[in-house]
Design a protein around this motif. Structure first.
Motif, PDB file in Angstrom:
ATOM      1  N   ALA A   1     -37.971   9.005   0.146  1.00 23.27           N
ATOM      2  CA  ALA A   1     -37.640   9.131  -1.276  1.00 23.27           C
ATOM      3  C   ALA A   1     -36.424   8.290  -1.631  1.00 23.27           C
ATOM      4  O   ALA A   1     -36.397   7.592  -2.669  1.00 23.27           O
ATOM      5  CB  ALA A   1     -37.389  10.608  -1.609  1.00 23.27           C
ATOM      6  N   LEU A   2     -35.402   8.320  -0.773  1.00 24.13           N
ATOM      7  CA  LEU A   2     -34.189   7.549  -1.042  1.00 24.13           C
ATOM      8  C   LEU A   2     -34.438   6.042  -0.882  1.00 24.13           C
ATOM      9  O   LEU A   2     -33.831   5.218  -1.579  1.00 24.13           O
ATOM     10  CB  LEU A   2     -33.063   8.007  -0.121  1.00 24.13           C
ATOM     11  CG  LEU A   2     -32.485   9.395  -0.462  1.00 24.13           C
ATOM     12  CD1 LEU A   2     -31.499   9.837   0.603  1.00 24.13           C
ATOM     13  CD2 LEU A   2     -31.799   9.357  -1.833  1.00 24.13           C
ATOM     14  N   VAL A   3     -35.326   5.653   0.038  1.00 21.46           N
ATOM     15  CA  VAL A   3     -35.675   4.233   0.174  1.00 21.46           C
ATOM     16  C   VAL A   3     -36.349   3.739  -1.104  1.00 21.46           C
ATOM     17  O   VAL A   3     -36.079   2.611  -1.589  1.00 21.46           O
ATOM     18  CB  VAL A   3     -36.566   4.005   1.408  1.00 21.46           C
ATOM     19  CG1 VAL A   3     -37.205   2.608   1.353  1.00 21.46           C
ATOM     20  CG2 VAL A   3     -35.763   4.146   2.665  1.00 21.46           C
ATOM     21  N   SER A   4     -37.206   4.573  -1.685  1.00 20.47           N
ATOM     22  CA  SER A   4     -37.870   4.195  -2.942  1.00 20.47           C
ATOM     23  C   SER A   4     -36.847   3.976  -4.054  1.00 20.47           C
ATOM     24  O   SER A   4     -36.962   3.035  -4.856  1.00 20.47           O
ATOM     25  CB  SER A   4     -38.876   5.268  -3.354  1.00 20.47           C
ATOM     26  OG  SER A   4     -39.888   5.393  -2.375  1.00 20.47           O
ATOM     27  N   VAL A   5     -35.830   4.851  -4.084  1.00 21.76           N
ATOM     28  CA  VAL A   5     -34.774   4.707  -5.098  1.00 21.76           C
ATOM     29  C   VAL A   5     -33.952   3.440  -4.820  1.00 21.76           C
ATOM     30  O   VAL A   5     -33.575   2.683  -5.739  1.00 21.76           O
ATOM     31  CB  VAL A   5     -33.884   5.953  -5.123  1.00 21.76           C
ATOM     32  CG1 VAL A   5     -32.719   5.753  -6.116  1.00 21.76           C
ATOM     33  CG2 VAL A   5     -34.702   7.175  -5.514  1.00 21.76           C
ATOM     34  N   THR A   6     -33.664   3.192  -3.555  1.00 17.71           N
ATOM     35  CA  THR A   6     -32.832   2.032  -3.175  1.00 17.71           C
ATOM     36  C   THR A   6     -33.508   0.720  -3.532  1.00 17.71           C
ATOM     37  O   THR A   6     -32.846  -0.270  -3.915  1.00 17.71           O
ATOM     38  CB  THR A   6     -32.541   2.081  -1.651  1.00 17.71           C
ATOM     39  OG1 THR A   6     -31.924   3.309  -1.340  1.00 17.71           O
ATOM     40  CG2 THR A   6     -31.632   0.925  -1.244  1.00 17.71           C
ATOM     41  N   GLU A   7     -34.802   0.659  -3.416  1.00 15.94           N
ATOM     42  CA  GLU A   7     -35.526  -0.571  -3.713  1.00 15.94           C
ATOM     43  C   GLU A   7     -35.398  -1.004  -5.172  1.00 15.94           C
ATOM     44  O   GLU A   7     -35.628  -2.166  -5.530  1.00 15.94           O
ATOM     45  CB  GLU A   7     -37.006  -0.403  -3.343  1.00 15.94           C
ATOM     46  CG  GLU A   7     -37.256  -0.333  -1.858  1.00 15.94           C
ATOM     47  CD  GLU A   7     -38.716  -0.084  -1.535  1.00 15.94           C
ATOM     48  OE1 GLU A   7     -39.467   0.313  -2.442  1.00 15.94           O
ATOM     49  OE2 GLU A   7     -39.103  -0.232  -0.352  1.00 15.94           O
ATOM     50  N   ALA A   8     -34.992  -0.063  -6.052  1.00 10.24           N
ATOM     51  CA  ALA A   8     -34.826  -0.398  -7.467  1.00 10.24           C
ATOM     52  C   ALA A   8     -33.479  -1.090  -7.751  1.00 10.24           C
ATOM     53  O   ALA A   8     -33.242  -1.581  -8.868  1.00 10.24           O
ATOM     54  CB  ALA A   8     -34.962   0.845  -8.330  1.00 10.24           C
ATOM     55  N   PHE A   9     -32.573  -1.113  -6.801  1.00  9.10           N
ATOM     56  CA  PHE A   9     -31.247  -1.705  -6.984  1.00  9.10           C
ATOM     57  C   PHE A   9     -31.221  -3.126  -6.415  1.00  9.10           C
ATOM     58  O   PHE A   9     -31.912  -3.442  -5.446  1.00  9.10           O
ATOM     59  CB  PHE A   9     -30.172  -0.858  -6.283  1.00  9.10           C
ATOM     60  CG  PHE A   9     -29.860   0.419  -7.003  1.00  9.10           C
ATOM     61  CD1 PHE A   9     -28.773   0.489  -7.873  1.00  9.10           C
ATOM     62  CD2 PHE A   9     -30.643   1.558  -6.825  1.00  9.10           C
ATOM     63  CE1 PHE A   9     -28.474   1.668  -8.522  1.00  9.10           C
ATOM     64  CE2 PHE A   9     -30.348   2.733  -7.477  1.00  9.10           C
ATOM     65  CZ  PHE A   9     -29.266   2.797  -8.333  1.00  9.10           C
ATOM     66  N   ASP A  10     -30.370  -3.908  -7.064  1.00  9.18           N
ATOM     67  CA  ASP A  10     -30.082  -5.242  -6.546  1.00  9.18           C
ATOM     68  C   ASP A  10     -29.159  -5.098  -5.347  1.00  9.18           C
ATOM     69  O   ASP A  10     -28.305  -4.217  -5.340  1.00  9.18           O
ATOM     70  CB  ASP A  10     -29.408  -6.088  -7.634  1.00  9.18           C
ATOM     71  CG  ASP A  10     -29.233  -7.535  -7.198  1.00  9.18           C
ATOM     72  OD1 ASP A  10     -28.121  -7.834  -6.705  1.00  9.18           O
ATOM     73  OD2 ASP A  10     -30.196  -8.309  -7.301  1.00  9.18           O
ATOM     74  N   PRO A  11     -29.303  -5.917  -4.335  1.00  6.56           N
ATOM     75  CA  PRO A  11     -28.442  -5.773  -3.168  1.00  6.56           C
ATOM     76  C   PRO A  11     -26.957  -5.806  -3.484  1.00  6.56           C
ATOM     77  O   PRO A  11     -26.163  -5.201  -2.766  1.00  6.56           O
ATOM     78  CB  PRO A  11     -28.854  -6.958  -2.289  1.00  6.56           C
ATOM     79  CG  PRO A  11     -30.267  -7.231  -2.669  1.00  6.56           C
ATOM     80  CD  PRO A  11     -30.346  -6.952  -4.141  1.00  6.56           C
ATOM     81  N   SER A  12     -26.596  -6.463  -4.583  1.00  4.44           N
ATOM     82  CA  SER A  12     -25.172  -6.533  -4.913  1.00  4.44           C
ATOM     83  C   SER A  12     -24.624  -5.220  -5.455  1.00  4.44           C
ATOM     84  O   SER A  12     -23.419  -4.980  -5.462  1.00  4.44           O
ATOM     85  CB  SER A  12     -24.934  -7.653  -5.932  1.00  4.44           C
ATOM     86  OG  SER A  12     -25.688  -7.398  -7.119  1.00  4.44           O
ATOM     87  N   SER A  13     -25.532  -4.372  -5.951  1.00 10.21           N
ATOM     88  CA  SER A  13     -25.094  -3.076  -6.495  1.00 10.21           C
ATOM     89  C   SER A  13     -25.610  -1.887  -5.687  1.00 10.21           C
ATOM     90  O   SER A  13     -25.469  -0.729  -6.094  1.00 10.21           O
ATOM     91  CB  SER A  13     -25.552  -2.940  -7.948  1.00 10.21           C
ATOM     92  OG  SER A  13     -26.990  -2.986  -8.022  1.00 10.21           O
ATOM     93  N   ALA A  14     -26.266  -2.198  -4.583  1.00  8.08           N
ATOM     94  CA  ALA A  14     -26.854  -1.115  -3.764  1.00  8.08           C
ATOM     95  C   ALA A  14     -25.789  -0.513  -2.857  1.00  8.08           C
ATOM     96  O   ALA A  14     -25.473  -1.047  -1.796  1.00  8.08           O
ATOM     97  CB  ALA A  14     -28.026  -1.650  -2.949  1.00  8.08           C
ATOM     98  N   THR A  15     -25.208   0.605  -3.342  1.00 12.34           N
ATOM     99  CA  THR A  15     -24.275   1.384  -2.512  1.00 12.34           C
ATOM    100  C   THR A  15     -24.811   2.807  -2.412  1.00 12.34           C
ATOM    101  O   THR A  15     -25.656   3.250  -3.206  1.00 12.34           O
ATOM    102  CB  THR A  15     -22.861   1.395  -3.124  1.00 12.34           C
ATOM    103  OG1 THR A  15     -22.926   2.061  -4.398  1.00 12.34           O
ATOM    104  CG2 THR A  15     -22.323  -0.030  -3.284  1.00 12.34           C
ATOM    105  N   ALA A  16     -24.313   3.546  -1.466  1.00 12.69           N
ATOM    106  CA  ALA A  16     -24.778   4.911  -1.254  1.00 12.69           C
ATOM    107  C   ALA A  16     -24.512   5.783  -2.466  1.00 12.69           C
ATOM    108  O   ALA A  16     -25.358   6.585  -2.890  1.00 12.69           O
ATOM    109  CB  ALA A  16     -24.095   5.500  -0.011  1.00 12.69           C
TER     110      ALA A  16
END
Length: 502
Positions: free
Chosen positions: A48-63
Motif C-alpha cells: 500500500a505504501l509503495v503504491s502511494v510512493t509511486e505517486a511522488f517525484d523522487p525529489s519530493s519522495a520522503t517518508a
C-alpha cells in the motif's frame, strides 16, 4: 530412598518433562503463527505504501511526505523509510492512527536507526531488526516504479508480549498442576501402600513371638481389609496370611509330634521298666536265697525257688526282647528298610494265619472267606504274614469269648483287599483316631491281660504303607472291620505318586 519417594520423583519428573515439551511446542507453534500473521500484515502495508510512493517525484519522495499524503492510514507503531536517489534516506515512526493528529505523531528516525535497518536488509528484502530505543521490528523493502526504495516495518512487541504472557500462564499452570499432582500422588501412593505397611506390622509382631519352644499358636494376621487378593498390594497380605496359616498348622503339627514323641518315650520307658524291674527283683531274690544257704546246704526248696526266678527272668527278657525288636522294626520300616519283595499269595497267608490264631482262642468262632483263585501281590511274605497275625491277635485280644472273627481276602480292581471283621463290642471312639499310633492302647493301665505293648497296629500300618497300601477301620458296636488294601503292582503306584508330586 523410600518407594513412595521414588514413585513421586518418577511421576512428577515425567509429567514435568511432558509439560515442558508441550509448552515449548505450543509457544513455537503460536509464535510461528503470529509471525506469519505479522508478515502478512507487513506485506499488505508495504504494498500500500509503495503504491502511494509511486505517486511522488523522487525529489519530493520522503517518508514524512508519503505518510502525510493521506492516501493510506498507517497503524500505530508502523515504521516507514524511503531511500530516494535525490533526497537520500528518510524515515518516520507512526505513533498515532488518528488522521488529524498524524502530523504531530510522526517521529523521525535517527541516523543510527536507519543504519541498523540498512544493515539488516543487506542482501535480503525481509528481515528482523532490533532498533535502538524502539525494540524489535519486522521490516520489508520494496522498490517502486519511480526508482524509490520503500522500507516498511511493524513492531514485534505484541508477539513477544503475547508469548511472554502465554509462557507465564503455562508456567503458573504447570507449577500449580505439579503441586496438585504431587499431593494426589502422595495420597494415592500412601493409601495404596497401606496394605504393605500392615504386612510389615504383622510380620514384626510375628517375629517378636517366641516360636522355638512350647505350644505355639500364631494368631496375628493381616486385616481382611488390607488383604484383598484382587489388588497387587492386597495380594501380598493375603499371601502372608496363607503363609502364617501354613506355619501355624506346621507348628501345631510339630507340637503334636513332640507330644507324641514324649508320650512314645514315656510308654517305651514304661514297657521296658516293667521287665527290667522283674529281672532285677527275681535276680535279687535268687542271689539272696543262694547267699543265705551255702552250696552244701542248698536243698530242693532253694533250687526250686532259684529255678522259678530264672524262668521269670527269662520270660521278662523275652518280653523285653520282643519290645526292642518291634521298636527296631518300626525304625527300619520308617527308613524304608526291612522289606524283601517277592510274589506273595495272600490266600495262603490268610489260611496259615487263621490256623495259627485258632488254637490261641478256642472260645472264639473263627471263619475265613477266600476266592477260588489265589490273590497274589508283590511284597514281603514274612511281613505280610505279620500283618495278618497282628490283626487277628488284635481282634482276639479285644473281644470277649464267643465273638465271631472272619478273615477274608479278595481282588478289587488293581488292589488286593484283606479284611478282618468281628462282631465284638467295637472300638472306643476316644481312641479311634490314635488307633495306629505307637503304644496306643485302650487300657491306660497297660495291664498284660488287656493287651500287648501297643505296637501291633503301628507295625501293621508301617508294613502296609511300605507296600504302598492303605489300612482303615470302621467300627460300631457289633461290627468292626479292619481293611487292608495292597496294590497288585506297586511299581505302577509308585510311578503315579511320582507323577502327581511332580
Amino acid at each position: 530412598m523410600s518407594l513412595q519417594t521414588r514413585l513421586m520423583t518418577a511421576v512428577i519428573g515425567f509429567v514435568s518433562l511432558i509439560l515442558i515439551i508441550v509448552a515449548v511446542i505450543t509457544s513455537a507453534t503460536l509464535g510461528k503463527t503470529m509471525e506469519d500473521q505479522l508478515d502478512q500484515k507487513l506485506n499488505n502495508s508495504a504494498h500500500a505504501l509503495v503504491s502511494v510512493t509511486e505517486a511522488f517525484d523522487p525529489s519530493s519522495a520522503t517518508a514524512q511526505n508519503v505518510l502525510l499524503a493521506g492516501r493510506y492510514s498507517p497503524p500505530a507503531g508502523l515504521l516507514f523509510v524511503v531511500s530516494s536517489p535525490v533526497t537520500g534516506f528518510s524515515g518516520s515512526l507512526v505513533k498515532s492512527t488518528a488522521a488529524d493528529e498524524l502530523r504531530g505523531t510522526l517521529q523521525p528516525l535517527t541516523g543510527e536507526q536507519l543504519s541498523e535497518i540498512a544493515a539488516a536488509l543487506k542482501g535480503t528484502s525481509v528481515a528482523t531488526v532490533s532498533l535502538t530505543d524502539l525494540g524489535s521490528y519486522r521490516v520489508m523493502a520494496l522498490p517502486s516504479t519511480n526508482g524509490v526504495l520503500a522500507v516498511t516495518g511493524l513492531p514485534r512487541d505484541e508477539i513477544q508480549s503475547q508469548l511472554t504472557q502465554l509462557l507465564t500462564v503455562i508456567a503458573l499452570a504447570t507449577i500449580g498442576g505439579l503441586i496438585l499432582l504431587a499431593l494426589t500422588t502422595a495420597i494415592t501412593i500412601r493409601v495404596s501402600l497401606r496394605p504393605l505397611r500392615a504386612v510389615a506390622v504383622t510380620a514384626t509382631r510375628v517375629a517378636n513371638q517366641q516360636l522355638d519352644r512350647g505350644e505355639v499358636t500364631i494368631t496375628e494376621r493381616v486385616p481382611a481389609s488390607e488383604a484383598d487378593p484382587r489388588t497387587e498390594t492386597g495380594l501380598v497380605g493375603a499371601s502372608l496370611n496363607k503363609l502364617l496359616d501354613h506355619v501355624n498348622a506346621s507348628l501345631a503339627s510339630r507340637q503334636k509330634n513332640e507330644e507324641r514323641m514324649r508320650r512314645f518315650v514315656a510308654d517305651a520307658s514304661h514297657e521296658l521298666r516293667t521287665p527290667l524291674a522283674s529281672i532285677r527283683g527275681y535276680s535279687e531274690l535268687s542271689l539272696r536265697a543262694l547267699h543265705r544257704h551255702p552250696a552244701a546246704e542248698q536243698g530242693p526248696e532253694v533250687i526250686e525257688s532259684t529255678t522259678s526266678s530264672l524262668e521269670r527272668i527269662q520270660a521278662q527278657s523275652l518280653r523285653m526282647t520282643r519290645l526292642v525288636e518291634d521298636l527296631l522294626l518300626l525304625a527300619r520300616l520308617d527308613e524304608g528298610q526291612e522289606l524283601v519283595y517277592g510274589t506273595v499269595d495272600l490266600t495262603q497267608l490268610a489260611l496259615e494265619g487263621l490256623s495259627d490264631a485258632r488254637p490261641t482262642a478256642a472260645d472264639h468262632h473263627w471263619s475265613i472267606e477266600v476266592p477260588d483263585e489265589p490273590v497274589t501281590v508283590v511284597g514281603d511274605a514274612g511281613r505280610m504274614h505279620q500283618v495278618v497275625a497282628n490283626l487277628l491277635a488284635n481282634a482276639r485280644t479285644h473281644t470277649p469269648a464267643g465273638t465271631r472273627i472272619t478273615l477274608s481276602v479278595a481282588r478289587e480292581g488293581d488292589d488286593a483287599v484283606l479284611r478282618v471283621h468281628d462282631d465284638g463290642p467295637g472300638i472306643d471312639p476316644a481312641i479311634r483316631d490314635e488307633l495306629f499310633a505307637r503304644f496306643a492302647r485302650g487300657d491306660s493301665s497297660r495291664a498284660r491281660q488287656t493287651g500287648g505293648t501297643g505296637l501291633g497296629l503301628a507295625i501293621v500300618k508301617a508294613i502296609v504303607e511300605g507296600h504302598h497300601g492303605t489300612i482303615s477301620v470302621a467300627s460300631e458296636p457289633g461290627d468292626t472291620t479292619f481293611t487292608v488294601r495292597i496294590p497288585v503292582n506297586p511299581a505302577a503306584t509308585t510311578a503315579e505318586d511320582d507323577a502327581s508330586e511332580a
